[in-house]
Design a protein around this motif. Structure first.
Motif, PDB file in Angstrom:
ATOM      1  N   MET A   1       0.830  -1.198   0.000  1.00  0.00           N
ATOM      2  CA  MET A   1       0.000   0.000   0.000  1.00  0.00           C
ATOM      3  C   MET A   1       0.871   1.257   0.000  1.00  0.00           C
ATOM      4  O   MET A   1       0.627   2.210  -0.754  1.00  0.00           O
ATOM      5  CB  MET A   1      -0.906  -0.028   1.239  1.00  0.00           C
ATOM      6  N   ARG A   2       1.900   1.258   0.845  1.00  0.00           N
ATOM      7  CA  ARG A   2       2.779   2.411   0.916  1.00  0.00           C
ATOM      8  C   ARG A   2       3.506   2.627  -0.424  1.00  0.00           C
ATOM      9  O   ARG A   2       3.685   3.773  -0.874  1.00  0.00           O
ATOM     10  CB  ARG A   2       3.787   2.209   2.052  1.00  0.00           C
ATOM     11  N   PHE A   3       3.922   1.528  -1.049  1.00  0.00           N
ATOM     12  CA  PHE A   3       4.607   1.629  -2.343  1.00  0.00           C
ATOM     13  C   PHE A   3       3.690   2.265  -3.393  1.00  0.00           C
ATOM     14  O   PHE A   3       4.112   3.133  -4.182  1.00  0.00           O
ATOM     15  CB  PHE A   3       5.041   0.223  -2.794  1.00  0.00           C
ATOM     16  N   TRP A   6       3.528   5.984  -2.849  1.00  0.00           N
ATOM     17  CA  TRP A   6       4.739   6.663  -3.314  1.00  0.00           C
ATOM     18  C   TRP A   6       4.730   6.816  -4.842  1.00  0.00           C
ATOM     19  O   TRP A   6       5.072   7.893  -5.367  1.00  0.00           O
ATOM     20  CB  TRP A   6       5.979   5.873  -2.884  1.00  0.00           C
ATOM     21  N   ILE A   7       4.387   5.789  -5.555  1.00  0.00           N
ATOM     22  CA  ILE A   7       4.346   5.857  -7.027  1.00  0.00           C
ATOM     23  C   ILE A   7       3.338   6.916  -7.476  1.00  0.00           C
ATOM     24  O   ILE A   7       3.607   7.744  -8.371  1.00  0.00           O
ATOM     25  CB  ILE A   7       3.996   4.482  -7.614  1.00  0.00           C
ATOM     26  N   THR A   8       2.179   6.906  -6.855  1.00  0.00           N
ATOM     27  CA  THR A   8       1.144   7.894  -7.200  1.00  0.00           C
ATOM     28  C   THR A   8       1.644   9.309  -6.938  1.00  0.00           C
ATOM     29  O   THR A   8       1.451  10.236  -7.741  1.00  0.00           O
ATOM     30  CB  THR A   8      -0.129   7.616  -6.397  1.00  0.00           C
ATOM     31  N   GLY A   9       2.282   9.522  -5.820  1.00  0.00           N
ATOM     32  CA  GLY A   9       2.803  10.833  -5.486  1.00  0.00           C
ATOM     33  C   GLY A   9       3.866  11.304  -6.454  1.00  0.00           C
ATOM     34  O   GLY A   9       3.906  12.488  -6.856  1.00  0.00           O
ATOM     35  N   LEU A  10       4.759  10.391  -6.883  1.00  0.00           N
ATOM     36  CA  LEU A  10       5.811  10.749  -7.835  1.00  0.00           C
ATOM     37  C   LEU A  10       5.225  11.146  -9.190  1.00  0.00           C
ATOM     38  O   LEU A  10       5.663  12.124  -9.825  1.00  0.00           O
ATOM     39  CB  LEU A  10       6.791   9.578  -7.986  1.00  0.00           C
ATOM     40  N   PHE A  11       4.244  10.359  -9.620  1.00  0.00           N
ATOM     41  CA  PHE A  11       3.603  10.713 -10.886  1.00  0.00           C
ATOM     42  C   PHE A  11       2.899  12.068 -10.792  1.00  0.00           C
ATOM     43  O   PHE A  11       2.960  12.891 -11.729  1.00  0.00           O
ATOM     44  CB  PHE A  11       2.608   9.629 -11.306  1.00  0.00           C
TER      45      PHE A  11
END
Length: 402
Positions: A1-3, A6-11
């Protein structure tokens, strides 16, 4: 879930940066005579960020390089410390295995690189104890001297160890001095009282032994059976200092009933009275023991028989009157029958003596019974019967000797 977050935030950040770059149409001019350069403001931002990152990385590398000798020293120190504590564990295991030379060697090895005072003190205690068991007195004293330099909070263990070592060497004064130092640090330490109890017993101070025994018993630091043994040892030491029959009687009145009725103590009291030539008093104690239902030592009855020739006439007659009561409790006690036969023989009651001695020999043929019968028949002029019993006593002596 945390990963996934993080991916969503980077995008999302990439999208925002892209949108911001399209909205920003400015440019920056870099002027370095005789050169002049125009670059996009967005590129300028990227270059500045990259320069900051590169500078940071370069400075980090320089710091790591400068700190490398200290890190190497720290690594080596940690490695030595790990080896020292491994040696300390090995010393403890070897000590409890009884491999004292190895325990002392491993404990000494751990001292060079150990810095924690508690671990150093533990290593020194193990090394000193192991050296003592191995017979290396010089090494032991050296370790104890190093323990003197330890912090005060670690000195209690040092003094207790010193007391134990002095006690093992029968150095009562040295052990007492160490115990006093330990009690100055911990007045209510029961183990110090236990060691003092052993020292007082070694010094033959029975009054102190009795006092310490009661203290430890009240503190639940001694089992009742242990307390009984210490009391008996103290009473035995007191007994050796009594010089007259009256002193022995007064002393016996002061002893609690459970201890005064102990068969081993009774036997020693009887032996002491015999040394004082108080034969009637010794016989009285033996008679009291024989009157009890739980006489544990048959040697007491045998002792009474050996006293027969030394007793007064009145005492012999008094003992013979009690014979029937004793025999009801122990009808097949051949030592008791032998004692009664000797009493009757000393009183020249030939018939009773013959009956008792023959009964003893029929239950358990012994050299003493046949020898006494031979003496009886010789005294009454029956030479043939006397020779028969002398022959039987000789055969028994030869069989026991073989």
């Amino acid at each position: 879930m945390r990963f996934a977050l993080w991916i969503t935030g980077l995008f999302a950040l990439a999208v925002l940066v892209g949108l911001a770059s399209t909205l920003n149409t400015g440019y920056a001019i870099l002027f370095l005579p005789p050169y002049r350069m125009e670059v996009s403001f967005n590129l300028m931002i990227v270059l500045v960020v990259a320069l900051i990152v590169a500078t940071h990385l370069a400075l980090r590398l320089l710091a790591l390089a400068a700190d490398l000798p200290r890190q190497v020293q720290r690594f080596q120190r940690q490695k030595k410390l790990k080896a020292a504590r491994h040696a300390l564990r090995e010393a403890g295991i070897a000590y409890f295995e009884g491999r004292y030379q190895k325990a002392e060697r491993e404990a000494a090895k751990s001292l060079d690189d150990e810095y924690a005072p508690e671990n150093r003190a533990l290593a020194l205690l193990i090394a000193a104890r192991a050296a003592g068991y191995a017979g290396a007195a010089d090494k032991r004293e050296g370790y104890l001297a190093q323990l003197d330099k330890m912090p005060e909070r670690l000195q209690l263990a040092r003094h207790m160890l010193d007391a134990e070592l002095r006690l093992e060497e029968k150095d009562a004064l040295g052990a007492l001095a160490a115990i006093e130092r330990a009690r100055a640090l911990s007045p209510n330490l029961t183990n110090a009282l236990r060691l003092e109890l052993k020292v007082r017993l070694l010094q033959k101070q029975p009054e102190a032994v009795l006092s310490l025994t009661e203290k430890l018993l009240k503190a639940d630091a001694l089992e009742p059976e242990q307390a009984r043994r210490y009391r008996l040892a103290a009473y035995q030491q007191q007994l050796t200092g009594l010089l007259s029959e009256r002193e022995v009687r007064d002393w016996l009145r002061r002893i609690p009933a459970p201890e005064s009725g102990n068969p081993q103590l009774q036997q020693q009291v009887v032996a002491h009275l015999i040394r004082l030539q108080a034969y009637d008093a010794a016989a009285t104690l033996l008679a009291e023991a024989l009157a009890g239902d739980d006489m544990e030592l048959p040697e007491l009855a045998r002792e009474l028989g050996q006293l027969a020739a030394h007793l007064s006439v009145d005492k012999r007659l008094e003992l013979l009157k009690d014979a029937d009561a004793w025999l009801k409790q122990r009808p097949r006690d051949h030592w008791l029958l032998l004692a009664l036969g000797r009493l009757a023989l000393a009183q020249q009651l030939w018939g009773k003596a013959q009956a008792y001695l023959e009964a003893s020999a029929s239950i358990q043929p012994t050299l003493c019974a046949h020898a006494e019968l031979a003496r009886l028949f010789e005294s009454t002029g029956k030479e043939e019967l006397s020779q028969q019993h002398y022959q039987k006593s000789l055969e028994l002596a030869l069989s026991q000797g073989c």
